[in-house]
Design a protein around this motif. Structure first.
Motif, PDB file in Angstrom:
ATOM      1  N   ARG A 427       0.756  -1.357   0.074  1.00  0.00           N
ATOM      2  CA  ARG A 427       0.055  -0.022  -0.029  1.00  0.00           C
ATOM      3  C   ARG A 427       0.858   1.415  -0.041  1.00  0.00           C
ATOM      4  O   ARG A 427       0.540   2.183  -0.712  1.00  0.00           O
ATOM      5  N   GLN A 428       1.903   1.288   0.912  1.00  0.00           N
ATOM      6  CA  GLN A 428       2.772   2.545   0.931  1.00  0.00           C
ATOM      7  C   GLN A 428       3.620   2.769  -0.143  1.00  0.00           C
ATOM      8  O   GLN A 428       3.996   3.961  -0.434  1.00  0.00           O
ATOM      9  N   ARG A 429       4.234   1.701  -0.925  1.00  0.00           N
ATOM     10  CA  ARG A 429       4.956   1.885  -2.092  1.00  0.00           C
ATOM     11  C   ARG A 429       4.433   2.354  -3.208  1.00  0.00           C
ATOM     12  O   ARG A 429       5.390   3.016  -4.133  1.00  0.00           O
ATOM     13  N   ILE A 430       3.021   2.755  -3.120  1.00  0.00           N
ATOM     14  CA  ILE A 430       2.531   3.284  -4.266  1.00  0.00           C
ATOM     15  C   ILE A 430       2.923   4.733  -4.527  1.00  0.00           C
ATOM     16  O   ILE A 430       2.922   5.250  -5.388  1.00  0.00           O
ATOM     17  N   MET A 431       3.441   5.268  -3.282  1.00  0.00           N
ATOM     18  CA  MET A 431       4.037   6.526  -3.218  1.00  0.00           C
ATOM     19  C   MET A 431       5.464   6.750  -3.994  1.00  0.00           C
ATOM     20  O   MET A 431       5.766   7.800  -4.282  1.00  0.00           O
ATOM     21  N   LEU A 432       6.092   5.365  -4.282  1.00  0.00           N
ATOM     22  CA  LEU A 432       7.392   5.421  -4.830  1.00  0.00           C
ATOM     23  C   LEU A 432       7.201   4.983  -6.361  1.00  0.00           C
ATOM     24  O   LEU A 432       8.108   5.563  -7.286  1.00  0.00           O
ATOM     25  N   VAL A 433       6.114   4.174  -6.625  1.00  0.00           N
ATOM     26  CA  VAL A 433       5.994   3.377  -7.907  1.00  0.00           C
ATOM     27  C   VAL A 433       6.085   4.444  -9.087  1.00  0.00           C
ATOM     28  O   VAL A 433       6.775   4.257 -10.043  1.00  0.00           O
ATOM     29  N   PRO A 434       5.184   5.365  -9.089  1.00  0.00           N
ATOM     30  CA  PRO A 434       5.253   6.300 -10.291  1.00  0.00           C
ATOM     31  C   PRO A 434       6.742   7.018 -10.454  1.00  0.00           C
ATOM     32  O   PRO A 434       6.880   7.161 -11.514  1.00  0.00           O
ATOM     33  N   ILE A 435       7.311   7.185  -9.384  1.00  0.00           N
ATOM     34  CA  ILE A 435       8.713   7.814  -9.523  1.00  0.00           C
ATOM     35  C   ILE A 435       9.543   6.825 -10.075  1.00  0.00           C
ATOM     36  O   ILE A 435      10.318   7.377 -11.220  1.00  0.00           O
ATOM     37  N   VAL A 436       9.741   5.742  -9.777  1.00  0.00           N
ATOM     38  CA  VAL A 436      10.602   4.739 -10.194  1.00  0.00           C
ATOM     39  C   VAL A 436      10.425   4.287 -11.816  1.00  0.00           C
ATOM     40  O   VAL A 436      11.050   4.056 -12.582  1.00  0.00           O
ATOM     41  N   LEU A 437       8.848   4.317 -12.041  1.00  0.00           N
ATOM     42  CA  LEU A 437       8.459   3.971 -13.374  1.00  0.00           C
ATOM     43  C   LEU A 437       9.037   4.988 -14.420  1.00  0.00           C
ATOM     44  O   LEU A 437       9.445   4.723 -15.606  1.00  0.00           O
ATOM     45  N   MET A 438       9.146   6.266 -14.048  1.00  0.00           N
ATOM     46  CA  MET A 438       9.733   7.226 -14.874  1.00  0.00           C
ATOM     47  C   MET A 438      11.244   6.924 -15.189  1.00  0.00           C
ATOM     48  O   MET A 438      11.913   6.824 -16.399  1.00  0.00           O
ATOM     49  N   LEU A 439      11.893   6.063 -14.193  1.00  0.00           N
ATOM     50  CA  LEU A 439      13.238   5.703 -14.388  1.00  0.00           C
ATOM     51  C   LEU A 439      13.358   4.538 -15.545  1.00  0.00           C
ATOM     52  O   LEU A 439      14.191   4.475 -16.352  1.00  0.00           O
ATOM     53  N   PHE A 440      12.309   3.811 -15.614  1.00  0.00           N
ATOM     54  CA  PHE A 440      12.232   2.540 -16.307  1.00  0.00           C
ATOM     55  C   PHE A 440      11.806   3.224 -17.873  1.00  0.00           C
ATOM     56  O   PHE A 440      12.373   2.356 -18.826  1.00  0.00           O
ATOM     57  N   CYS A 441      11.206   4.060 -18.065  1.00  0.00           N
ATOM     58  CA  CYS A 441      10.602   4.503 -19.261  1.00  0.00           C
ATOM     59  C   CYS A 441      11.442   5.741 -19.759  1.00  0.00           C
ATOM     60  O   CYS A 441      11.015   6.182 -21.010  1.00  0.00           O
ATOM     61  N   ALA A 442      12.181   6.345 -19.237  1.00  0.00           N
ATOM     62  CA  ALA A 442      12.729   7.755 -19.730  1.00  0.00           C
ATOM     63  C   ALA A 442      13.601   7.544 -20.777  1.00  0.00           C
ATOM     64  O   ALA A 442      13.639   8.445 -21.931  1.00  0.00           O
ATOM     65  N   GLU A 443      14.422   6.510 -20.893  1.00  0.00           N
ATOM     66  CA  GLU A 443      15.441   6.125 -22.034  1.00  0.00           C
ATOM     67  C   GLU A 443      14.667   5.337 -23.141  1.00  0.00           C
ATOM     68  O   GLU A 443      14.117   4.280 -22.569  1.00  0.00           O
ATOM     69  N   ARG A 444      14.699   5.678 -24.374  1.00  0.00           N
ATOM     70  CA  ARG A 444      14.129   4.777 -25.316  1.00  0.00           C
ATOM     71  C   ARG A 444      15.099   3.816 -26.096  1.00  0.00           C
ATOM     72  O   ARG A 444      16.251   4.181 -25.952  1.00  0.00           O
TER      73      ARG A 444
END
Length: 476
Positions: A427-444
């Motif tokens: 429940r609490q890590r949803i405050m982190l997931v959107p930030i980490v997903l940026m790291l996964f998707c930033a580079e094409r």
């Protein structure tokens, strides 16, 4: 003699078309699921409750809230077909998630969930308002008391029904998803915005936990605002960017002081030391000189408030470790426990893996199994994009990349040290997931990077259309 036409295809554009076709199809499928699940979600919202209440007001206000949200997004998506479809589907699935949470909270957890408690206390404040007026809303105006007051004020306007309150919080979290998406587009204009948009709007854990009455929905909104404000500040350090960023950090601190402190530190350090690409020149330098002392003072204040919030009034390191160990032991409840008996250093070392836990061998319940499937999916995504992730990590001196990395590091260390229950962790890590997903998707990938495009196009498939066939002019 003429010959047959020779078709020449650009492989990179063809791959881009296939990718965007998948993104559109997934968004359409989500919309269909949300619409088909509407009867259940409406039934759960209106006829599932821990107590009786007059819900006729919700028959009026729920459609109005949904219509208002749709009108707001129609102004925000700026003619972008993908954003229109994605957030239209987001509204449908958010309603389904809100209904599902109410049903699970009542039938599975026996009404022993925070969302029902916030609603019940808000009802009490509404009753007290008839006699005390605004004096019914007593300080402190932060943390759980803030949620109580927000629920009471909303119900003064919309009536005391649970459905309206649930829909408002769910759609507030969806608006936070939009701010995350816009922040990503600003910070990484060549990033994979289609993949990021799908993940930040439709990821099951974000959908479920932030669609309930409570802190999680508001944190999604305010962290998203913070991310968007800082993305603007790294491009152009103007008063509007500073104001938006300040609203996000202040709102996050009001809901959860320790999150506000982490955000403030994560923004302050890259802004002062990182590389920014602002277009303001000397104005940006002067703005930094004026802004950094204010941010430093605000950060110290929020850190002190966060220490008081978690009970670490002493600066003694040994007492701090004891406090974290005590909180970790308090979190060990039920069959979803983990890290039992592990030392604080080991819990900190395991922090980077908190995004992917529980692992399959740690599953002991149905809900943990569902969370494990999502963790496996995120781990697979991380592995598939490991080269792109490594390329981004080498840009750590850039202000926005530094913000993402520093916030992720702070969050992982603190929450892995204090968490001992998978239910609380997911429940609490949803405050982190959107930030980490940026790291996964930033580079094409190298293939997709060959296609240059604007950040927001009206039709993402149209600009990637394969060129028309070329004719062999030799025989014409």
């Amino acid at each position: 003699m003429s010959t047959a036409p020779i078709r020449v295809f650009d492989g990179s554009k063809s791959a881009e078309i296939r990718a965007w076709t998948r993104y559109f199809n997934i968004a359409r499928a989500a919309a269909v699921v949300g619409i088909l699940g509407a009867p259940f979600s409406l039934w759960a919202l209106f006829w599932t409750s821990p107590r009786d209440y007059p819900f006729l007001s919700s028959m009026l206000f729920v459609p109005l809230v949904i219509l208002g949200c749709a009108m707001l997004f129609s102004r925000l998506w700026r003619g972008d077909r993908f954003v229109k479809l994605l957030f239209g589907a987001g509204i449908a699935v958010r309603l389904a998630a809100a209904g599902l949470f109410v049903w699970v909270g009542f039938f599975v957890y026996g009404a022993a969930v925070d969302a029902f408690h916030y609603w019940a206390v808000g009802l009490q404040l509404v009753d007290q308002f008839s006699f005390l007026g605004w004096a019914a809303f007593q300080p402190p105006y932060w943390s759980s008391s803030l949620i109580f007051d927000i629920c009471g004020i909303i119900m003064l306007v919309t009536g005391n029904a649970l459905p309206t309150l649930s829909v408002i919080f769910a759609l507030a979290a969806l608006l936070g998803g939009y701010f995350f998406y816009r922040a990503f587009c600003l910070a990484f204009p060549q990033g994979n915005r289609g993949l990021y948009g799908l993940l930040v709007v439709l990821l099951p854990s974000i959908l479920f936990w932030s669609s309930a009455i409570g802190k999680d929905a508001l944190e999604q909104l305010f962290i998203g605002i913070s991310a968007y404000g800082f993305a603007r500040a790294t491009k152009r350090l103007d008063p509007w960017a500073i104001l938006v960023c300040s609203i996000g950090v202040a709102g996050s601190a009001a809901v959860r002081p320790h999150i506000g402190a982490m955000l403030a530190v994560s923004i302050l350090v890259p802004l002062g030391l990182g590389k920014t690409r602002t277009r303001s020149g000397s104005i940006a330098i002067a703005g930094k000189m004026l802004l950094l002392p204010l941010l430093a003072a605000g950060t110290l204040f929020m850190v002190s408030q966060a220490e008081l919030f978690v009970g670490m009034q002493s600066s003694d390191f040994e007492n701090g470790i004891k406090t974290l160990n005590t909180k970790q032991q308090d979190a060990i409840l039920g069959i979803s426990t983990f890290n039992q008996g592990e030392s604080l250093p080991r819990r900190i070392v395991e922090g980077p893996f908190m995004l992917f836990r529980p692992f399959p061998w740690e599953v002991h319940s149905t809900t943990a199994g569902i969370a494990s499937l999502e963790g496996i999916g995120l781990l697979y995504l991380c592995w598939r994009r490991r080269r792109e992730l490594w390329a981004l990590l080498r840009r750590w001196r850039e202000a926005y990349v530094g913000f993402l990395l520093l916030y992720s590091l702070e969050f992982s260390i603190i929450f892995s040290a204090a968490s001992g229950n998978f239910g609380t962790l997911v429940r609490q890590r949803i405050m982190l997931v959107p930030i980490v997903l940026m790291l996964f998707c930033a580079e094409r990938s190298a293939t997709a990077a060959a296609v240059r495009r604007p950040v927001l196009q009206r039709n993402p498939v149209r600009w990637a259309r394969v060129p028309a066939p070329l004719s062999n002019r030799a025989g014409s």
